[in-house]
Design an enzyme around this catalytic site. Structure first.
Site, PDB file in Angstrom:
ATOM      1  N   LYS A   1     -21.030  36.457  -7.902  1.00 35.16           N
ATOM      2  CA  LYS A   1     -21.787  36.715  -6.670  1.00 35.16           C
ATOM      3  C   LYS A   1     -23.196  36.143  -6.784  1.00 35.16           C
ATOM      4  O   LYS A   1     -23.657  35.828  -7.882  1.00 35.16           O
ATOM      5  CB  LYS A   1     -21.837  38.232  -6.415  1.00 35.16           C
ATOM      6  CG  LYS A   1     -20.495  38.828  -6.004  1.00 35.16           C
ATOM      7  CD  LYS A   1     -20.621  40.297  -5.665  1.00 35.16           C
ATOM      8  CE  LYS A   1     -19.273  40.891  -5.274  1.00 35.16           C
ATOM      9  NZ  LYS A   1     -18.719  40.324  -4.025  1.00 35.16           N
TER      10      LYS A   1
ATOM     11  N   ARG B   1      -7.938  43.301  -4.210  1.00 37.55           N
ATOM     12  CA  ARG B   1      -6.513  43.186  -3.843  1.00 37.55           C
ATOM     13  C   ARG B   1      -5.622  43.150  -5.081  1.00 37.55           C
ATOM     14  O   ARG B   1      -4.473  43.555  -5.035  1.00 37.55           O
ATOM     15  CB  ARG B   1      -6.315  41.965  -2.938  1.00 37.55           C
ATOM     16  CG  ARG B   1      -6.621  40.648  -3.584  1.00 37.55           C
ATOM     17  CD  ARG B   1      -6.876  39.534  -2.570  1.00 37.55           C
ATOM     18  NE  ARG B   1      -8.202  39.648  -1.962  1.00 37.55           N
ATOM     19  CZ  ARG B   1      -8.705  38.791  -1.092  1.00 37.55           C
ATOM     20  NH1 ARG B   1      -7.984  37.757  -0.685  1.00 37.55           N
ATOM     21  NH2 ARG B   1      -9.915  38.965  -0.602  1.00 37.55           N
TER      22      ARG B   1
HETATM   23  N1  BES Z   1     -16.348  44.108  -3.152  1.00 32.64           N
HETATM   24  C1  BES Z   1     -16.297  42.903  -2.399  1.00 32.64           C
HETATM   25  C2  BES Z   1     -16.377  43.149  -0.893  1.00 32.64           C
HETATM   26  C3  BES Z   1     -17.642  43.732  -0.348  1.00 32.64           C
HETATM   27  C4  BES Z   1     -18.563  42.912   0.253  1.00 32.64           C
HETATM   28  C5  BES Z   1     -17.871  45.092  -0.385  1.00 32.64           C
HETATM   29  C6  BES Z   1     -19.726  43.446   0.787  1.00 32.64           C
HETATM   30  C7  BES Z   1     -19.024  45.619   0.130  1.00 32.64           C
HETATM   31  C8  BES Z   1     -19.942  44.811   0.725  1.00 32.64           C
HETATM   32  C9  BES Z   1     -14.998  42.158  -2.668  1.00 32.64           C
HETATM   33  O1  BES Z   1     -14.447  42.336  -3.924  1.00 32.64           O
HETATM   34  C10 BES Z   1     -15.284  40.703  -2.494  1.00 32.64           C
HETATM   35  O2  BES Z   1     -16.025  40.203  -3.259  1.00 32.64           O
HETATM   36  N2  BES Z   1     -14.700  40.094  -1.478  1.00 32.64           N
HETATM   37  C11 BES Z   1     -14.870  38.727  -1.193  1.00 32.64           C
HETATM   38  C12 BES Z   1     -13.506  38.090  -1.145  1.00 32.64           C
HETATM   39  C13 BES Z   1     -13.532  36.604  -1.205  1.00 32.64           C
HETATM   40  C14 BES Z   1     -14.036  36.132  -2.519  1.00 32.64           C
HETATM   41  C15 BES Z   1     -12.136  36.081  -0.972  1.00 32.64           C
HETATM   42  C16 BES Z   1     -15.562  38.578   0.140  1.00 32.64           C
HETATM   43  O3  BES Z   1     -15.201  39.265   1.096  1.00 32.64           O
HETATM   44  O4  BES Z   1     -16.506  37.799   0.212  1.00 32.64           O
HETATM   45 ZN    ZN Z   2     -15.181  41.008  -5.394  1.00 29.92          ZN
END
Ligand code: BES
Ligand code: ZN
Ligand code: ZN
Length: 502
Positions: A278, A352
């Site tokens: 991230k 997931r």
């Molecule tokens: N934990 C995150 C999703 C999230 C984003 C929760 C903002 C709370 C606030 C999840 O694991 C994630 O990183 N999702 C990605 C998926 C992508 C890499 C396919 C996303 O939604 O950006």
């Molecule tokens: Zn994630």
């Protein structure tokens, strides 16, 4: 906490008296008129002059100057009687309890009859009241060194009620309070940072909850998780020094272990994104990535309190998602518990993966219906914003029941589509059965579609709470931070659940 008394006693001394007032009361009626009488009709005058507003959620504090023994009255505007819903009532009460907290009042009285309308009886009002009180006065104390001044908290609420049986009112207050308290437990779990809430800590918390409410508890450690072949879950844990835990709580409210509801909650205690790391800004706040787990545990707390005639298995896969020499990587191919192979294209799409094995494991425990809750995608925030949980389903009838519960809980949700096109996208891999991230279009949809691949015909509802699990602003029913969203929806869903005809 709550003391129910019959009728209204003007001679009892209270720091405050909370009174509801509907819009356009041509004149005060009933006991409100009696109260007005104590003030020689001056309350009616205040309403006329506009100094005492009955607009929904307006709070007016009036000093009593000894006319009655309560020191001050908090008038709570309820709007037009015919428009008042349970949700609005709860929000209005939340606002007044917040005010009492600001005023550092340790004790107050509420005149319940003034909150009763045609649609909401005194038992509804009692539930709204105690739930609002627990929710709105919640605070996360955090870790600042304590100041010397002890925090004064609202500790005693006398509820005057004449319209209903005191025992029934007391019971409603107890249930509403349990709903609020359990939501607060979920909030605290989510607010707790990752260094202080590891998978092991979460498992210990669940064990204690299970012991308190007599649930059957099963905590799988790493070796057991390996033995069961939960390769998707294990992949996410590979970069961590913290061992993973698969947390299972069972509540049996029926004679037979049939019509079992599986509640599955994402329990990522911190999500760095792994090697698909991230950004500096995006990583902050990822302690909240166990919001689904918190909602499931909150719901189990309510279930433990109200003990409905239902069967529930709660399954929480918990780990953090870290980076190290041993961490999983993009291009890795992993094998999930149900045998499906997965090409990892994005290590940040870890939710997931852990949920895939958790869903399979819930089925192993006999789940006939599945509801998963997860802070799953940023995509759901793009689609629905910060106030609406995104839902997906393979069964409209089951979704209908979850939706109804959410309406009753006052937690907004909206159904997103599960089309073949998205199923095809997650099935598109040259090297494996599935891939975990087929590109950024419609993130929320493909994440849901991916989990759906593991339900294998079991009726299922997926709830993406990435936008709703936290809030950056104070609101009527709580402070900024974790909301505890879906705790009450899940509990109400379980309580009211009707098995689906096959
Ligand atoms: N934990 C995150 C999703 C999230 C984003 C929760 C903002 C709370 C606030 C999840 O694991 C994630 O990183 N999702 C990605 C998926 C992508 C890499 C396919 C996303 O939604 O950006
Ligand atoms: Zn994630
Ligand atoms: Zn995540």
């Amino acid at each position: 906490m709550f003391h129910v008394k019959k009728g209204l006693d003007f001679t009892a001394s209270h720091e405050g008296l909370v009174v509801g007032i509907f819009e356009k009361p041509e004149k005060f009626t009933g006991e409100l008129a009696e109260l007005d009488g104590k003030f020689d009709g001056q309350l009616t005058e205040l309403v006329k002059s506009g100094d005492l507003s009955a607009k929904l959620k307006s709070i007016t504090k009036v000093h009593t100057f000894g006319k009655i023994s309560a020191k001050r009255i908090y008038f709570v505007g309820l709007g037009k009687e015919k428009d008042l819903s349970f949700e609005k009532l709860r929000a209005a009460l939340g606002r007044v309890f917040k005010q009492l907290k600001v005023n550092k009042q340790g004790e107050t009285a509420v005149y319940l009859d003034t909150f009763v309308s045609e649609a909401l009886d005194s038992l509804d009002a009692a539930h709204a009241l105690s739930e609002a009180m627990a929710l709105s006065t919640y605070q996360f104390d955090g870790y600042k060194q304590k100041s010397n001044e002890p925090e004064k908290r609202l500790e005693k609420v006398t509820v005057y009620a004449s319209a209903a049986d005191e025992v029934d009112v007391q019971a409603s207050l107890t249930v509403g309070y349990a709903f609020g308290k359990a939501t607060n437990s979920a909030r605290t779990l989510v607010n707790t940072p990752g260094n202080l809430l590891t998978a092991t800590d979460l498992a210990n918390y669940a064990s204690e909850l299970g012991a308190k409410y007599n649930f059957e508890v099963e905590i799988l450690d790493k070796a057991e998780i390996e033995k069961l072949g939960m390769g998707a879950f294990l992949a996410v844990n590979k970069g961590s020094v913290e061992p993973p835990k698969m947390i299972v709580l069972k509540y049996q409210g029926k004679d037979e272990w049939t019509d079992v509801i599986g509640l599955v909650g994402k329990g990522i205690t911190f999500d760095t994104g792994g090697y698909s790391i991230k950004t500096k800004a995006g990583i902050v706040g990822m302690k909240t990535d166990m919001g689904g787990a918190a909602a499931v545990l909150g719901a189990m707390e309510i279930i433990g309190e109200i003990r409905p005639e239902q069967n529930v298995v709660a399954v929480i896969p918990s780990t953090d998602n870290m980076i190290s020499g041993g961490a999983f990587k993009p291009d890795d191919v992993i094998t999930s518990m149900n045998g499906k192979t997965i090409e990892v294209l994005n290590t940040d799409a870890e939710g997931r993966l852990v949920l895939a094995d958790a869903v399979t494991y819930a089925k192993h425990h006999g789940a006939n219906y599945l509801v998963d809750v997860a802070t799953l995608t940023g995509g759901v925030i793009t689609a629905l914003g910060l106030h609406t949980t995104g839902a997906m389903t393979n069964h409209d009838g089951l979704y209908e029941q979850v939706l109804e519960a959410s309406v009753e809980a006052g937690e907004q949700m909206w159904l997103l589509p599960l089309f073949e096109t998205e199923k095809e996208r997650v099935r598109n891999s040259k090297v494996a059965d599935l891939n975990n991230s087929p590109g950024s279009e419609g993130h929320a949809l493909v994440a849901g579609a991916f989990i759906g691949e593991f339900t294998e015909g079991t009726p299922w509802v997926h709830l993406d709470i990435a936008g709703t699990a936290t809030t950056s602003k104070d609101y009527d029913l709580g402070p900024a931070g974790a909301t505890g969203v879906m705790t009450r929806t899940l509990a109400l869903f379980v309580e009211r659940f009707e098995p689906i005809e096959k």
